[in-house]
Design a protein around this motif. Structure first.
Motif, mmCIF file in Angstrom:
data_model
loop_
_atom_site.group_PDB
_atom_site.id
_atom_site.type_symbol
_atom_site.label_atom_id
_atom_site.label_comp_id
_atom_site.label_asym_id
_atom_site.label_seq_id
_atom_site.Cartn_x
_atom_site.Cartn_y
_atom_site.Cartn_z
ATOM 1 N N PHE A 14 0.791 -1.154 0.067
ATOM 2 C CA PHE A 14 -0.011 0.119 0.066
ATOM 3 C C PHE A 14 1.056 1.322 -0.003
ATOM 4 O O PHE A 14 1.884 1.250 0.709
ATOM 5 C CB PHE A 14 -0.946 0.311 1.136
ATOM 6 C CG PHE A 14 -2.017 -0.678 1.169
ATOM 7 C CD1 PHE A 14 -3.188 -0.603 0.433
ATOM 8 C CD2 PHE A 14 -1.947 -2.110 2.079
ATOM 9 C CE1 PHE A 14 -4.139 -1.501 0.427
ATOM 10 C CE2 PHE A 14 -3.104 -2.816 1.755
ATOM 11 C CZ PHE A 14 -4.331 -2.722 1.107
ATOM 12 N N PRO A 15 0.265 2.251 -0.725
ATOM 13 C CA PRO A 15 1.351 3.705 -0.521
ATOM 14 C C PRO A 15 1.066 4.101 0.634
ATOM 15 O O PRO A 15 2.047 5.014 1.026
ATOM 16 C CB PRO A 15 0.740 4.436 -1.592
ATOM 17 C CG PRO A 15 -0.829 3.884 -1.881
ATOM 18 C CD PRO A 15 -0.524 2.390 -1.714
ATOM 19 N N ILE A 35 1.752 -7.625 8.225
ATOM 20 C CA ILE A 35 1.537 -6.339 7.684
ATOM 21 C C ILE A 35 3.108 -5.773 7.234
ATOM 22 O O ILE A 35 3.916 -5.595 8.026
ATOM 23 C CB ILE A 35 1.184 -5.398 8.906
ATOM 24 C CG1 ILE A 35 -0.282 -5.901 9.206
ATOM 25 C CG2 ILE A 35 1.052 -4.010 8.438
ATOM 26 C CD1 ILE A 35 -0.855 -5.167 10.500
ATOM 27 N N GLY A 36 3.014 -5.522 6.023
ATOM 28 C CA GLY A 36 4.480 -5.145 5.125
ATOM 29 C C GLY A 36 5.034 -6.293 4.848
ATOM 30 O O GLY A 36 5.350 -6.315 3.799
ATOM 31 N N ALA A 37 5.183 -7.322 5.638
ATOM 32 C CA ALA A 37 5.804 -8.564 5.059
ATOM 33 C C ALA A 37 4.574 -9.184 4.431
ATOM 34 O O ALA A 37 3.599 -9.119 4.495
ATOM 35 C CB ALA A 37 6.431 -9.487 5.892
ATOM 36 N N PRO A 46 7.422 -3.067 -3.414
ATOM 37 C CA PRO A 46 7.371 -1.919 -2.526
ATOM 38 C C PRO A 46 6.600 -2.291 -1.230
ATOM 39 O O PRO A 46 5.512 -3.091 -1.500
ATOM 40 C CB PRO A 46 6.896 -0.882 -3.311
ATOM 41 C CG PRO A 46 5.862 -1.262 -4.355
ATOM 42 C CD PRO A 46 6.664 -2.752 -4.594
ATOM 43 N N SER A 47 6.635 -1.883 -0.428
ATOM 44 C CA SER A 47 6.085 -2.170 0.952
ATOM 45 C C SER A 47 5.046 -0.964 1.348
ATOM 46 O O SER A 47 4.966 0.040 0.732
ATOM 47 C CB SER A 47 6.937 -2.624 2.322
ATOM 48 O OG SER A 47 6.211 -2.829 3.237
ATOM 49 N N ASN A 48 4.378 -1.164 2.546
ATOM 50 C CA ASN A 48 3.578 -0.047 3.064
ATOM 51 C C ASN A 48 4.494 1.126 3.488
ATOM 52 O O ASN A 48 5.788 0.917 3.897
ATOM 53 C CB ASN A 48 2.755 -0.295 4.237
ATOM 54 C CG ASN A 48 2.232 -1.749 3.825
ATOM 55 O OD1 ASN A 48 1.404 -1.755 2.947
ATOM 56 N ND2 ASN A 48 2.116 -2.464 4.918
ATOM 57 N N ASN A 49 4.059 2.254 3.773
ATOM 58 C CA ASN A 49 4.890 3.326 4.107
ATOM 59 C C ASN A 49 4.933 3.492 5.793
ATOM 60 O O ASN A 49 5.794 4.059 6.197
ATOM 61 C CB ASN A 49 4.646 4.768 3.458
ATOM 62 C CG ASN A 49 3.469 5.335 4.224
ATOM 63 O OD1 ASN A 49 2.538 4.761 4.815
ATOM 64 N ND2 ASN A 49 3.162 6.638 4.308
ATOM 65 N N SER A 70 8.342 -2.369 6.516
ATOM 66 C CA SER A 70 7.968 -0.764 5.822
ATOM 67 C C SER A 70 8.979 0.318 5.727
ATOM 68 O O SER A 70 10.048 -0.020 6.051
ATOM 69 C CB SER A 70 6.965 -0.167 7.280
ATOM 70 O OG SER A 70 5.983 -1.079 7.354
ATOM 71 N N GLU A 71 8.494 1.427 5.000
ATOM 72 C CA GLU A 71 9.426 2.409 4.450
ATOM 73 C C GLU A 71 9.332 3.173 5.784
ATOM 74 O O GLU A 71 10.181 4.256 6.034
ATOM 75 C CB GLU A 71 8.830 3.198 3.498
ATOM 76 C CG GLU A 71 8.998 2.291 2.180
ATOM 77 C CD GLU A 71 8.238 2.938 1.052
ATOM 78 O OE1 GLU A 71 7.709 4.115 1.242
ATOM 79 O OE2 GLU A 71 8.226 2.295 0.122
ATOM 80 N N GLY A 72 8.434 3.109 6.805
ATOM 81 C CA GLY A 72 8.653 3.885 8.092
ATOM 82 C C GLY A 72 8.431 3.439 8.967
ATOM 83 O O GLY A 72 9.272 2.296 9.267
#
Length: 135
Positions: A14-15, A35-37, A46-49, A70-72
């Motif tokens: 998800f973006p 979640i993310g994985a 790409p993963s969730n932010n 996650s990107e965050g």
């Protein structure tokens, strides 16, 4: 919505955040999710932010999830009180043996977050790009 359970999902690519709980929402349970994985706990890009983002709510429970890649942050708490974060794999695979880092902290809390219980989690392999209170 308050009094909701999010259970048994694979949430990735998800973006925005995998799970976002909006202002004033209370008593949300996020449990047994990847979640993310990917569903078996393998890296997806790409993963969730962000993994789970709780924004100014009370009495949430985040338990037995894999929160990785996650990107965050794996979990972001902004304000609110009474959240319980237990028995999660944060920044690892489902079995806890492989690093699948969140680029920021595993858990980040700021803006008056109070009464949070963090217990029995495996938090490993995460980055620290943010400047907030984090684990």
């Amino acid at each position: 919505a308050s009094d909701v359970t999010i259970r048994g999902l694979g949430i990735n690519r998800f973006p925005g955040p995998g799970v976002f709980v909006f202002n004033g929402t209370n008593n949300v349970r996020v449990e047994d999710n990847a979640i993310g994985a990917g569903r078996p706990g393998v890296m997806t890009w790409p993963s969730n932010n962000m993994g789970v983002w709780l924004n100014y709510g009370t009495n949430h429970v985040i338990t037995r999830n894999v929160l990785s890649s996650s990107e965050g942050s794996g979990i972001l708490l902004v304000g609110g009180s009474g959240t319980s974060i237990t028995a999660n794999r944060i920044g690892t695979s489902a079995d806890g043996l492989t690093a699948l880092p969140n680029l920021d902290n595993g858990i980040t809390m700021y803006d008056g977050t109070t009464g949070t219980v963090i217990d029995g989690n495996l938090i490993s392999g995460n980055g620290t790009i943010g400047g907030a209170n984090g684990y």
